[in-house]
Design a protein around this motif. Sequence first.
Motif, PDB file in Angstrom:
ATOM      1  N   PRO A  24      10.013  12.428   1.295  1.00  0.00           N
ATOM      2  CA  PRO A  24       9.683  11.840  -0.010  1.00  0.00           C
ATOM      3  C   PRO A  24      10.489  12.463  -1.142  1.00  0.00           C
ATOM      4  O   PRO A  24      11.031  13.566  -1.004  1.00  0.00           O
ATOM      5  N   ASP A  25      10.542  11.745  -2.248  1.00  0.00           N
ATOM      6  CA  ASP A  25      11.286  12.147  -3.436  1.00  0.00           C
ATOM      7  C   ASP A  25      10.899  13.549  -3.929  1.00  0.00           C
ATOM      8  O   ASP A  25      11.739  14.290  -4.437  1.00  0.00           O
ATOM      9  N   ALA A  49      19.695   4.032   0.419  1.00  0.00           N
ATOM     10  CA  ALA A  49      18.963   3.343   1.497  1.00  0.00           C
ATOM     11  C   ALA A  49      19.888   2.333   2.189  1.00  0.00           C
ATOM     12  O   ALA A  49      19.892   2.228   3.424  1.00  0.00           O
ATOM     13  N   ASP A  93      14.061   7.696  -2.639  1.00  0.00           N
ATOM     14  CA  ASP A  93      14.183   6.258  -2.395  1.00  0.00           C
ATOM     15  C   ASP A  93      15.279   5.609  -3.243  1.00  0.00           C
ATOM     16  O   ASP A  93      15.122   4.501  -3.748  1.00  0.00           O
ATOM     17  N   ARG A 129      13.391  10.791   7.134  1.00  0.00           N
ATOM     18  CA  ARG A 129      13.039  10.406   5.757  1.00  0.00           C
ATOM     19  C   ARG A 129      12.069  11.405   5.147  1.00  0.00           C
ATOM     20  O   ARG A 129      11.066  11.763   5.772  1.00  0.00           O
ATOM     21  N   PRO A 188      17.992   3.318  -4.054  1.00  0.00           N
ATOM     22  CA  PRO A 188      18.260   2.064  -3.335  1.00  0.00           C
ATOM     23  C   PRO A 188      19.661   2.012  -2.712  1.00  0.00           C
ATOM     24  O   PRO A 188      19.828   1.520  -1.583  1.00  0.00           O
TER      25      PRO A 188
END
Length: 321
Positions: free
Chosen positions: A71-72, A48, A43, A69, A45
């Motif tokens: 997840p981290d 994104a 995520d 997408r 920024p």
Amino acid sequence: MAARILDGKALARSIQQRLAEEVSAFADQSGRAPGMAVVLIGDDPASAVYVRNKEKAARKLGMHSEVVRLPDNAAREQVLAAIARSAEDPLVDGMLVQLPVPPHLDPVELQHAVPASKDVDGLHPANAGRLLLGQPGGLIACTPRGVMAVLEHEGVELEGAQAVIVGRSNIVGKPLSLLLLARHATVTLCHSRTRDLAAVCRRADVLVAAVGVPGLIGLEHIKPGAVVIDVGTNSITDPALAERLLAGQLRRLERFRDKAVALVGDVQFAAARERAACVTPVPGGIGPLTVTMLLENTLIAARYRQGREQRRVGDASSMSG
Ligand code: NDP
């Protein structure tokens, strides 16, 4: 006389208008729009924002666009499986892995998992090799193509010119050096170990900064009348640095005082304005062209694929005949 500001946004708009027509012609002919997928892990920024911009631009042109997408903490196998799914997806012609990726993942491994035929970042060894050897049929990194588009649009004479690039990354400096070389410029590639950077840069008729150090390039680096291309995109929050780098740009300084953050390039804009013939601003210079070239690369990848499919059909029918 103050250097002319090269408006990357306007050039990007006009190229995108042409691309929209070409996308629609492709869709009419093949019954589907060219498609792009971006694999976004985590995520971050800034990533994104970049990915949103790419998606918006693709949709505006009438392209199919999707963001995968993850997840981290996505495991390596999970990421590779997601890349493989997009690689197999018939709706996807071009794809990329958005950088940076979380530290437990190897960005090079992920990039090389993207098949060369869909590698719109031009980072697959087959595409990088084609560029090195001057062979057609490959995909070339977007930012260097954006820089070349500006130089071409401005009618900059490259044959025999001294072109100096500061930064030797695989995604900007190295491919750009090959594109400039192919246009018969005399190319010098500088990096963090270059001795007397200012003296080397002062030889440049065309000076490109792709470093990631805000305001590294000052008056002492610029030959009078040079064409200066600023690829750097640096987010700064230090008020003293902002006062120095945004000196004379009153509206931007006010905005910095309000928001406590500003986007600046690797070139001191005031210095380039004073000494160069023309300069690309940050923002509004190379950034919009990079996105535009990503869209064009997707269309190019879609056309290559269409060509391969037509050849396969041709081969099959000639065998059955
Ligand atoms: P990298 O970090 O991969 O490479 C930076 C290069 O700059 C390296 O070759 C490094 O040298 C060199 N360098 C670092 N410090 C110095 C110094 N003090 N003097 C001389 N050379 C130096 O960066 P990228 O190529 O990915 O990106 C460069 C900049 O361009 C960044 O600001 C990035 O955000 C921006 N960018 C903008 C894009 C756009 O669309 N506008 C797209 C892509 C990037 P060495 O190899 O020796 O370490």
